[in-house]
Each structure stands twice: as C-alpha cells, then as structure tokens.
Enzyme design. Structure first.
Site: not given
Ligand code: NVA
Ligand code: CP
Length: 302
Positions: A103, A130, A133, A222, A262, A290
């Site tokens: 990540r 992502h 997800q 989101d 998500c 997930r």
């Molecule tokens: N769009 C959000 C998704 C988190 C799972 C982010 O990138 O922070």
């Molecule tokens: N939806 C998701 O990826 O959650 P986290 O950021 O908690 O991993």
C-alpha cells in the site's frame, strides 16, 4: 491469472470467475469450520506507506487462516523508509517471502516493485487504484443481488482510486456505471477515456448526483479527501457538499438499492448516518468480504 495483481484492468473474465468462486468456497469453509490451510508454510510481506485497518487485518488474518503467516512491514521502520531502492528491496525480499502486498502512493512504485520481484505482488491501494477493494465489492454484489450483470452502479463523490478501479471493472464486466463528481475532481483521464471506449454496458459522468442515482441498483461512495490529501480536507468539504449520499439520493434509486462504502466513512460528509446505518447499507458485510476475497487472491497467486 498473471504473476501479480496490480489493477483490475489486467484481469480476464476467467480470473474474475475464479476469484469469486473461490471466495465463496473459502467463506463457506470458514463458516462451517472446515479446514482450509492451503498455504501452510507460506509467508506474505505487507509493506504499508499509508494507514490501514481493513486491508491489514484481512490480509493478516487471511494468511493465518490459510496456514501461513503475514509480516507487517511499516515502511518507516524498514530500510525502504531510509531510501533503500525498490529494485533491491524487491529482489532481496523475493528470497525470503512468497508474496508481497504493498500500500503506497504512486502506482508506478508498485509496478516497479513487481518488475523486480520474482514473487507475486498485490496492490493494496495506491493513489490511482484499489483493486482488492472493488473485487470484494463485486463479490458482495453477487451475494446480495445474485449477479452484477445488467445492474447499475452509481458512484457519487471524488474521482479517486476507488472510482478509477470501478471504471476498470466496468471495462471488463457487464454492468452500467454512473459517476457523479464535481468539476475538477474527475477520475483519471486516461482510465476514464479507456473505460468509456471499452465498457460493456456504458460509463456515464454526471455533475448532478441525483441524475446518477436514478434507477441505480447500487449506490457507492467514498471519502472526499483520501490519504495524502489531509491538507485539502476543509476546502473539499465545500466543493463536495452537494455530493453526499443521503435519504434523497437513496430515494431516487431503485427500491431495493444497496448502499456501499469501502470505509472508513465520515458520517455527515460523504454519507449521512441514517443511510450508512440504515436498511439499504451493506457496508459491514462488504468489509467482511475483504477477508474472503483476499484469501481467494492469495490462494490463486500462490
Ligand atoms: N480513497 C480512500 C480509500 C481508503 C480505503 C483513500 O485512498 O484514502
Ligand atoms: N477499505 C480499506 O481499504 O480500508 P483500510 O484503509 O482500513 O485498509
């Protein structure tokens, strides 16, 4: 399936089928207490440059349930955070681990890692995409609706990593996608153009969330400010204030619409409390999935 899972776009129809079928079987095995330790002795490395709750827990628990282990590698505590280059990290870690989940910020970093790694690399979220997800979300839609085929997904909010992965899914699978976002906050232009050209049932872009929600079977949203955009949090509240999933939006969709997010969610911003905690919401089942979908991905790649 390819060696790595870096985006949804690179998946073929048979890959989706395999992932969803396996996730269903693994979920059932877990619920009925059947042993399914298929990854005994295997190790997953998890590199995190950004925060996570669900992704970390589901990958870590998933590996445990499959008989393997997962290592949490916070980049700040490893030499990556002190400038060790991706090529060396990838080549060297490939000698210890069986797979790596990353990540991070730039999609290019994950791609570079995958180029040098001789083991599978999984994209656990970048600024651009992502994929894990949206694969879980599609699995959730299959559970709730029987199939995603012919359904309409309305994504309301920021044209971010989640929106981009939805577009990639719509380029590969037969569902309709309507996106509503403010001018200047559109999804990635290249992904959008490609998606519009290749989508099976069409992708539409709206500036009015009510229009996007009309006849929707799934409403998805989101956060307005993603990780890395914390300094825009306040300014974005103004820009996005009309892009909230609330009772009015849900009413404009189909009667049996499901509401997805998500997570993490900001109640009172992108979604109201009565909607995310209400009868149409499936967000907790979505989060649970997930785990099952990631176990399927791990089994397939390993
Ligand atoms: N769009 C959000 C998704 C988190 C799972 C982010 O990138 O922070
Ligand atoms: N939806 C998701 O990826 O959650 P986290 O950021 O908690 O991993």
């Amino acid at each position: 399936m390819k060696k790595d899972l870096l985006s949804i776009y690179e998946l073929e129809a048979s890959d989706f089928e395999k992932i969803f079928a396996k996730a269903g079987r693994l979920k059932k095995a877990l619920k009925t207490g059947r042993p399914h330790a298929s990854l005994k002795g295997k190790t997953l490395g998890m590199i995190f440059d950004k925060s996570s709750t669900r992704t970390r827990i589901s990958f870590e628990v998933g590996m445990y349930q499959l008989g393997g282990i997962a290592l949490f590698l916070n980049s700040r505590d490893t030499q990556i955070g002190r400038g060790e280059i991706i090529a060396d990290s990838a080549r060297m870690m490939s000698r210890y681990l069986d797979a790596i989940m990353i990540r991070t910020y730039a999609q290019a970093s994950v791609e570079e890692f995958a180029k040098y790694a001789t083991i599978p690399v999984i994209n656990g979220l970048t600024d651009l995409l992502h994929p894990c997800q949206i694969l879980s979300d599609l699995f959730t839609i299959i559970e709730k609706k029987g199939s995603y085929e012919g359904l309409k997904v309305a994504y309301i909010g920021d044209g971010n990593n989640i929106a981009n992965s939805w577009i990639e899914a719509a380029a590969r699978l037969p569902f309709q996608l309507a996106i509503a976002c403010p001018d200047g906050y559109d999804p990635d232009a290249r992904i959008m153009a490609r998606g519009m050209k290749e989508s099976k049932l069409g992708i539409e872009l709206y500036r009015d969330p009510m229009e996007a929600a009309a006849n929707a079977d799934i409403i998805y949203t989101d956060v307005w400010a993603s990780m890395g955009q914390e300094n825009e949090q306040e300014s974005r509240k103004k820009v996005f204030k009309n892009f909230q999933v609330n009772r009015k939006i849900v009413k404009n969709a189909n009667k049996d619409v499901i509401v997805m997010h998500c997570l993490p969610a900001h109640r009172g911003e992108e979604i109201t409390a009565d909607v995310i905690d209400g009868p149409h919401s499936v967000v907790i089942d979505e989060a649970e999935n997930r785990l099952h979908v990631q176990k399927a991905i791990l089994e397939i790649l390993l």
